[in-house]
Every structure is written in C-alpha cells, then in structure tokens.
Design an enzyme around this catalytic site. Sequence first.
Site, mmCIF file in Angstrom:
data_model
loop_
_atom_site.group_PDB
_atom_site.id
_atom_site.type_symbol
_atom_site.label_atom_id
_atom_site.label_comp_id
_atom_site.label_asym_id
_atom_site.label_seq_id
_atom_site.Cartn_x
_atom_site.Cartn_y
_atom_site.Cartn_z
ATOM 1 N N GLU A 112 0.574 -1.167 0.375
ATOM 2 C CA GLU A 112 -0.023 0.054 0.195
ATOM 3 C C GLU A 112 1.087 1.183 -0.003
ATOM 4 O OE1 GLU A 112 -3.176 0.239 3.314
ATOM 5 O OE2 GLU A 112 -4.449 0.018 1.766
ATOM 6 N N HIS A 143 9.174 -27.105 1.116
ATOM 7 C CA HIS A 143 8.353 -27.372 1.198
ATOM 8 C C HIS A 143 7.355 -27.213 -0.631
ATOM 9 C CE1 HIS A 143 10.289 -30.411 3.320
ATOM 10 N NE2 HIS A 143 10.465 -29.731 4.276
ATOM 11 N N LYS A 177 -14.198 0.979 -3.225
ATOM 12 C CA LYS A 177 -14.898 1.322 -2.008
ATOM 13 C C LYS A 177 -16.521 1.660 -2.482
ATOM 14 C CE LYS A 177 -11.066 2.237 1.827
ATOM 15 N NZ LYS A 177 -10.241 3.164 2.238
HETATM 16 O O1 PA5 Z 1 -3.088 1.458 6.031
HETATM 17 C C1 PA5 Z 1 -3.848 2.350 5.770
HETATM 18 O O2 PA5 Z 1 -4.388 3.395 5.903
HETATM 19 C C2 PA5 Z 1 -4.852 1.788 5.605
HETATM 20 O O3 PA5 Z 1 -5.079 0.166 5.206
HETATM 21 C C3 PA5 Z 1 -5.856 1.068 6.727
HETATM 22 O O4 PA5 Z 1 -5.821 0.679 8.168
HETATM 23 C C4 PA5 Z 1 -7.482 0.741 6.453
HETATM 24 O O5 PA5 Z 1 -8.319 0.901 5.442
HETATM 25 C C5 PA5 Z 1 -8.610 0.684 7.744
HETATM 26 O O6 PA5 Z 1 -8.896 1.655 8.120
HETATM 27 P P1 PA5 Z 1 -9.646 2.141 8.875
HETATM 28 O O7 PA5 Z 1 -8.392 2.474 10.050
HETATM 29 O O8 PA5 Z 1 -9.739 4.040 8.663
HETATM 30 O O9 PA5 Z 1 -10.316 1.914 9.397
#
Ligand code: PA5
Length: 460
Positions: free
Chosen positions: A291, A320, A434
């Site tokens: 990410e 393995h 989303k």
């Molecule tokens: O790294 C990030 O920002 C995302 O992966 C969030 O952690 C994830 O989308 C969850 O978001 P939130 O904590 O707002 O529910």
Amino acid sequence: MIDADLRNLSSDRVGPATGLELEPEIAALAPLLDADAQAIRDRRDDEAAMLGWIDLPHDPAGVVEEIDAYAAEAKGRFDDLVLLGIGGSALGASAVVSALQHPARALQGTEGEGLRLHVVDNVDADVVHGLLTTLDPRRTLVNVVSKSGTTAETMAAFLAFDAWLRDALGDDARDHVVATTDPAQGILRPLVDREGIRAFSVPPSVGGRFSVLSPVGLLPIALAGIDLTALLAGAARANDAAARPFAESAPKQGALAQLLTSRRGATINVLMPYSTRLRRVSDWYVQLWAESLGKRVDRRGARVHAGTTPLPAVGTTDQHSQVQLFNEGPPDKVVCFVRVGAPDHDVTIPEPPGGLEKLGYLGGRRFHELMNAEQAATAHALAAHGRPSYTLRMPRIDPEHVGELLQGLMWQTALVGERWGIDAYDQPGVELGKVYTYALMGREGFDEERRELEEAGVEA
Ligand code: PA5
C-alpha cells in the site's frame, strides 16, 4: 540489536547476472540513503507528511501509562478480546500478539497470560457467526478500531458485536466496548462520545499501516499481556539505527537490497522469517510494502507505476512449497530472511529408537539448530541457483526485538519510497473499489456509480 547480512546479494555468491557488485554499488547508493533518512526526519513536524510513526516509540502523547492501566483493569474482567478492524487497524496487533503471546494461548483457558485475541478483519459471515455463538459476552471485550471511523467492513462487524453485547448485557454493554479512532473525524467518534464508551485516539499524523505502535496496536497488544515499554524501546533502537551511517544501519541496508535488486529485475520481494511466531509479521509487511509503494504517479505527478510485489513466506514450511519456485522459476525475486538467534525454549530431538537408525543424525540435536541449519542451507541453495537474498539477524523473539523489527521495516519502506520519489503514505488506488461497494450496497450519494454498474451488468 538486529543486523543485516548482505553477502548473498553479491555477484561472488549468486553470479554476475543477478548478483550485485556490492562495494561500488554501496559506495554509490549509501550516501543517498543517508540523505534520504535525514530528509524524512526533517519533514516529521509537518502533520500532513504523515510521519508521526517515527516518534511513536517515544510515546509523544503519553498514552502507554493509560493503556497499561486500562489493560490491568480489563485483565480480571475479561477472558477474550475481539478486535474489529481491517488493514492497518488489525495486522500490526495480529503480528505482535502472534509473535509474543504464548504459542498455545488459545489452549490455556483462563489461566494464561493476557486476553485471548480474536481478530475480525473480514466480513466473513461464518467467522462472525462462529464467534457470536461461542464467546461469552459477559467475559468478552470488543475493541473496534478504525482511524477513519467509516470503514464498511469494520462498521458492519461493530454493528453485529454491539447488538450481541446489548442483547446479552443491556446498558452494561458499553463497558465491554473500547474504541480506537480519530480524535475528531468519522462516525465512531460522535457515537462513543454520546454513549460514554471508552476510546483511545489515533494520532492524525499516523497512517493505518504505520500505526502498530499507536493505540491502534498498543491497546490490543497490552490487553494480550505484552510489555509495551520494551516493545517501544526496541522500536526506538530502530530509529537510532536509521539515523546511523549506512554501514551500521540495518534499515538502510535493507532498503539498498530492495532498491538494487529491483533494478536488476526482482519485481517480487519475499519476506521469509524462519519462525512460525513471526508468520503474521509477513502479512503485516505485505500491507506496509504494497500500500505504501505501489503507486501510479510520483510526487511530481509523473506516471511511474512504482512498486515491487511483496510475498509472504515462512521457513521451514515454505521450503516444501514456494522454494521450488524461488529456485527454479523466473529470476524475479529477492528473499529477505529473518533468522532468529535463539528460541525462548529449545527442544532436544530424542535419539531414535531401534529400527530408525537412519534418523540418527537428528538424535540429540536441538530443534532450533535444525531450523537455523535449514535457513543457511536455503540461502546458500538460492545463491547456487543465482537467486539473491539477504538476512536480518534477530537475536530473540522478545518485545524489544519485535519492536525493532517492525520499526526497522517501516524505515526500510519509507526509505525506498523516498528514493523512488513517491508518496508512501496515501492509498488512492483502493478508493474506487470502496465507492463501487457503497453503490452496490445502496448507500446514499452514490447514484451515478450505481447507474454505471447497472449499465456494465455488475451486481452485488
Ligand atoms: O494503511 C491504511 O491506511 C489502510 O490500510 C487502513 O488501515 C485500512 O483501510 C483501515 O482503515 P480504518 O482504520 O480507517 O478503518
């Protein structure tokens, strides 16, 4: 302290096609990484830079005492902790608790140290149903974790667990919920304020995947009985390492390994701890890397499609399985091993009984000796196949070294992002999915997308 062994990256070991000319390449890149680390540190007072993760080991908001006090009080009242969160709001706690809680905690009943952790990081109906029909609401604490306070998956789980608690406990239900969310934004914050639910804040300058050492991770980690002070002290050591010159800095050496091998065609990077306890660290790392570094444009807006693909593996199990591919498949990988110096409790392999003389080479040896022999053998076999790797050497799996490992990997990721000139702290590529989900679920304000999906024949 964790150090890095880069020898299996060198052309001497892996050959000229994929190996590095370590000395000149280090001489060229190390000064740039030193400057990058300084540039990152220099920006950290700018809240918008999202570099709050660097200071978390020093507990800038003074939350550790409060969290420890809350955890101490919860200890007698609850047996089970259900963590509702996804992505960065779940993976860090999962990694640390898996590494540091007793490996058979689930089998210890109420006698074991710390609450038993159940992570709901998906909208899997069977998992949710399984927990709702098995846990005792009177002895269960629910930690809902969402920085934005709006994430659909987490909110759906919260609605289910909140209703379950209220049905069973009435007004007492609110004492069985603790929220971790933004101090001001989102749907959760006004709800917890209105209902008088206990809440901890996620610092605005800390993004989800960098939040394990904020209350996002620290609260469930403390509830699991793990020493936060030691965890943070270890993470502070990684900050020190990131400030030291290249030759003494495992985070910079890891970044160099990734940068140089990616230039030579390693589009996949494998994190392969030789430890079941560290298995979830690989899952956490995958999100951190993917990410943060998978980006369409650089900071100047030029289209770059940056990124390499992180792949989780675990030794010896994957010897393995995936190691066949690593050795003989496309030469498109670099493997980062994590080698543990000593286990908490080693086990001696018994001498084989009569009739099993062929197993004599194992008798009287220790499990950990076999584990480390397999790691060294696998690294050498990869080199013999012309496949580069490097090894992070971690003396023990204890809170200090786990803190150091996680913060060091965050630095490695940040340094690679800095060198590639991209924003490692946003995630625009996850937004469109989303929006389409909201449209398919009938959320208000998404009519245009709903029409677009209908025209394309997409249904929920
Ligand atoms: O790294 C990030 O920002 C995302 O992966 C969030 O952690 C994830 O989308 C969850 O978001 P939130 O904590 O707002 O529910």
